[in-house]
Design a protein around this motif. Structure first.
Motif, short mmCIF file in Angstrom:
data_model
loop_
_atom_site.label_atom_id
_atom_site.label_comp_id
_atom_site.label_asym_id
_atom_site.label_seq_id
_atom_site.Cartn_x
_atom_site.Cartn_y
_atom_site.Cartn_z
N TYR A 18 -1.49 7.19 2.46
CA TYR A 18 -0.96 5.94 1.92
C TYR A 18 0.19 6.27 0.97
O TYR A 18 -0.02 6.83 -0.10
CB TYR A 18 -2.09 5.20 1.20
CG TYR A 18 -1.72 3.85 0.63
CD1 TYR A 18 -0.46 3.29 0.81
CD2 TYR A 18 -2.65 3.13 -0.09
CE1 TYR A 18 -0.14 2.05 0.28
CE2 TYR A 18 -2.35 1.88 -0.63
CZ TYR A 18 -1.09 1.36 -0.44
OH TYR A 18 -0.78 0.14 -0.97
N THR A 19 1.42 5.92 1.36
CA THR A 19 2.58 6.13 0.51
C THR A 19 3.40 4.84 0.42
O THR A 19 3.25 3.94 1.24
CB THR A 19 3.48 7.25 1.03
OG1 THR A 19 4.09 6.83 2.27
CG2 THR A 19 2.69 8.53 1.25
N PHE A 20 4.27 4.78 -0.57
CA PHE A 20 5.13 3.61 -0.74
C PHE A 20 6.22 3.54 0.34
O PHE A 20 6.83 2.49 0.53
CB PHE A 20 5.81 3.65 -2.10
CG PHE A 20 4.86 3.44 -3.25
CD1 PHE A 20 3.69 2.72 -3.09
CD2 PHE A 20 5.15 3.97 -4.50
CE1 PHE A 20 2.83 2.53 -4.15
CE2 PHE A 20 4.29 3.77 -5.57
CZ PHE A 20 3.12 3.05 -5.40
N TYR A 21 6.44 4.64 1.04
CA TYR A 21 7.59 4.72 1.95
C TYR A 21 7.19 4.63 3.42
O TYR A 21 8.04 4.74 4.30
CB TYR A 21 8.35 6.02 1.70
CG TYR A 21 8.57 6.29 0.24
CD1 TYR A 21 9.44 5.50 -0.51
CD2 TYR A 21 7.90 7.32 -0.41
CE1 TYR A 21 9.64 5.72 -1.86
CE2 TYR A 21 8.10 7.56 -1.77
CZ TYR A 21 8.96 6.76 -2.48
OH TYR A 21 9.15 6.98 -3.82
N ASP A 22 5.91 4.45 3.71
CA ASP A 22 5.45 4.38 5.09
C ASP A 22 4.46 3.22 5.21
O ASP A 22 3.43 3.21 4.53
CB ASP A 22 4.78 5.70 5.48
CG ASP A 22 4.47 5.77 6.97
OD1 ASP A 22 4.61 4.74 7.66
OD2 ASP A 22 4.09 6.85 7.45
N PRO A 23 4.73 2.24 6.05
CA PRO A 23 3.83 1.09 6.18
C PRO A 23 2.50 1.45 6.84
O PRO A 23 1.52 0.72 6.69
CB PRO A 23 4.62 0.10 7.03
CG PRO A 23 5.58 0.95 7.82
CD PRO A 23 5.93 2.10 6.91
N LEU A 24 2.46 2.57 7.55
CA LEU A 24 1.23 2.98 8.22
C LEU A 24 0.32 3.72 7.24
O LEU A 24 0.77 4.54 6.44
CB LEU A 24 1.55 3.87 9.41
CG LEU A 24 2.44 3.25 10.50
CD1 LEU A 24 2.71 4.26 11.60
CD2 LEU A 24 1.78 1.99 11.07
N THR A 25 -0.99 3.44 7.31
CA THR A 25 -1.96 4.10 6.43
C THR A 25 -3.13 4.63 7.26
O THR A 25 -4.24 4.11 7.19
CB THR A 25 -2.46 3.13 5.35
OG1 THR A 25 -3.02 1.98 6.01
CG2 THR A 25 -1.34 2.70 4.44
N PRO A 26 -2.90 5.69 8.04
CA PRO A 26 -3.98 6.22 8.88
C PRO A 26 -5.07 6.90 8.03
O PRO A 26 -4.81 7.43 6.95
CB PRO A 26 -3.27 7.23 9.77
CG PRO A 26 -2.08 7.66 8.98
CD PRO A 26 -1.65 6.44 8.21
N PHE A 27 -6.29 6.88 8.56
CA PHE A 27 -7.41 7.55 7.91
C PHE A 27 -7.30 9.05 8.13
O PHE A 27 -7.15 9.52 9.25
CB PHE A 27 -8.73 7.02 8.48
CG PHE A 27 -9.95 7.67 7.89
CD1 PHE A 27 -10.45 7.24 6.68
CD2 PHE A 27 -10.58 8.72 8.55
CE1 PHE A 27 -11.58 7.82 6.13
CE2 PHE A 27 -11.70 9.32 8.00
CZ PHE A 27 -12.21 8.87 6.80
N ILE A 28 -7.38 9.84 7.03
CA ILE A 28 -7.22 11.30 7.15
C ILE A 28 -8.39 12.05 6.50
O ILE A 28 -8.34 13.27 6.34
CB ILE A 28 -5.90 11.77 6.51
CG1 ILE A 28 -5.82 11.35 5.06
CG2 ILE A 28 -4.72 11.25 7.30
CD1 ILE A 28 -4.59 11.91 4.35
N GLY A 29 -9.44 11.34 6.09
CA GLY A 29 -10.62 12.01 5.54
C GLY A 29 -10.36 12.66 4.19
O GLY A 29 -9.85 12.03 3.26
#
Length: 287
Positions: free
Chosen positions: A40-51
């Motif tokens: 989760y970053t301010f510069y990427d709308p995608l927030t994939p689950f990474i454990g």
């Protein structure tokens, strides 16, 4: 004597406050835990689950080791100064002298100064290498001035934070001193005990509980020091602690996931320290 009915009524009246407090605490913690498992970053709308990838990245970051070491040094340094200095000042203030009340008020005054203001005062008026009070004093005796915040950033922050917390330690320890019975000291003096022996075997053991409480309360707050670092040094490897590192990750890098993982790590470390200190306090209170 409380009856079953009154106990139930008391629990019912307390329930709204307890529920509100629980929600106020658990919702931010749950969100932080969830964000720490996302990219989760301010510069990427995608927030994939990474454990646990954020945790691995944060714990293996060289800045974490440095910030963790600085946090421990900061807490230990401030505690040493405040406990030892607070004990000595409390012993002095416990004596009868002219102007005792105004002096006590002046000694306690730094505790009421806002951290940001205290940091600015020390940065510009005390530690400035050109026109600071310390630089002027060193120049007056023929010594070169010291650029404290450049050459000794962590020591400078320790001095500033210790100056803020010294009045708190002094107040608690002075209160403990004033509860000490004079009969014990007079009996020891009649038996030929010297002042140092009276302090070591009578006064210090009496102050043990107060010292433990000072250590516990100050440690909880010292683990979250931020303003003093931000105002004086602006961070860096030599002076950043865990709260400042976490704030830098989210404000400068925009990495919410890693910052959230760092926050959880900081909470776990703070709880470990708190549990250890609570047990220490418990043993001293039982002694």
């Amino acid at each position: 004597m409380a009856t079953t009915h009154t106990r139930s009524a008391a629990r019912l009246m307390m329930a709204p406050s307890v529920i509100a407090l629980f929600i106020w605490m658990i919702v931010p913690l749950a969100l932080t835990l969830w964000f720490s498992t996302l990219r989760y970053t301010f510069y990427d709308p995608l927030t994939p689950f990474i454990g646990i990838e954020n945790y691995t990245y944060f714990l293996t970051d060289p800045r974490f080791i440095s910030a963790f070491q600085n946090t421990l040094i900061l807490v230990a340094g401030v505690l040493c100064i405040t406990v030892i200095g607070g004990t000595l000042i409390a012993l002095l203030l416990d004596q009868q002298f002219f102007g005792q009340s105004p002096v006590r008020l002046l000694v306690l005054a730094p505790f009421f100064v806002m951290p940001t203001v205290a940091a600015l005062v020390w940065k510009n008026m005390m530690m400035n290498p050109v026109y600071g009070v310390i630089a002027q004093g060193l120049t007056a005796i023929g010594l070169p001035p010291i650029d404290w915040l450049t050459n000794y950033p962590l020591l400078s922050i320790i001095i500033i934070v210790a100056w803020q917390w010294l009045p708190f330690a002094t107040l608690i320890l002075l209160t403990s001193l004033q509860s000490l019975s004079e009969d014990q000291k007079e009996a020891a003096e009649m038996d030929g005990a010297k002042a140092l022996s009276i302090f070591w075997y009578i006064t210090l053991p009496h102050m043990k509980r107060a010292i433990t409480v000072v250590i516990l309360i100050q440690t909880i707050f010292l683990l979250s020091v931020y303003a003093e670092i931000f105002v004086t040094t602006g961070g860096g490897v030599s002076s950043s602690n865990l709260p400042f590192l976490i704030a830098s990750i989210i404000s400068l890098e925009g990495d919410v996931g890693t910052a959230s993982a760092g926050g959880i790590v900081a909470v776990v470390l703070a709880n470990i320290v708190s549990i250890f200190l609570v047990r220490l306090v418990g043993k001293n209170l039982e002694a």
